[in-house]
Design a protein around this motif. Structure first.
Motif: not given
Length: 155
Positions: A116, A125, A140, A149
């Protein structure tokens, strides 16, 4: 809204199905390629969820696109597998291409390594691979315009 992100199942339909079943709050499942048949089989089991998928480098004869852009909850998504963008050699190409599309959220796979990042207004991501010992996925959450996230290991 909660979104489940999966990539690189490579024939592990059973784990993919168990993961989706374990995340009832996820309204959308995004698949970043390499396991088209798994994606199709799992999507049949959950008519209450939206499934969005792209083709990976191992998805031969697959009708899915290599790139999908969607606006969800006011955020523009750039969804790919990553092989076209060369993600195994760095994320420069991916970031440039997603930026050209004015993406807010960038999702990719291919490397089997969860990651991420946040750069220049883009949430980026890689959920990793949902296969064997790697077995990771992404979540998410979008609420009131804010994006959260996370990646996690699935056992």
């Amino acid at each position: 809204m909660q979104i489940l992100v999966v990539s690189d199942t490579h024939g592990d339909y059973v784990t993919f199905d168990k993961l989706v079943r374990s995340k009832p709050a996820a309204e959308i499942v995004i698949f970043c390629g390499d396991g088209y048949s798994d994606f199709m089989e799992v999507s049949k089991n959950y008519r209450d969820k939206m499934f969005i998928g792209v083709r990976g480098n191992c998805d031969w004869s697959c009708p899915l696109p290599t790139l999908e852009t969607r606006t969800i909850e006011g955020k523009k998504f750039y969804i790919c597998h990553g092989h076209v963008e060369g993600v195994k050699y760095g994320l420069g190409g991916l970031k440039r291409m997603a930026s050209e599309q004015h993406a807010d959220i960038v999702l990719y796979g291919h490397t089997h390594i969860s990651n991420i990042e946040y750069e220049n207004g883009m949430n980026i991501m890689n959920p990793g691979s949902l296969r064997r010992f790697e077995c990771s996925y992404g979540l998410i959450d979008i609420k009131n315009g804010q994006v959260l996230m996370n990646t996690a290991v699935f056992r």
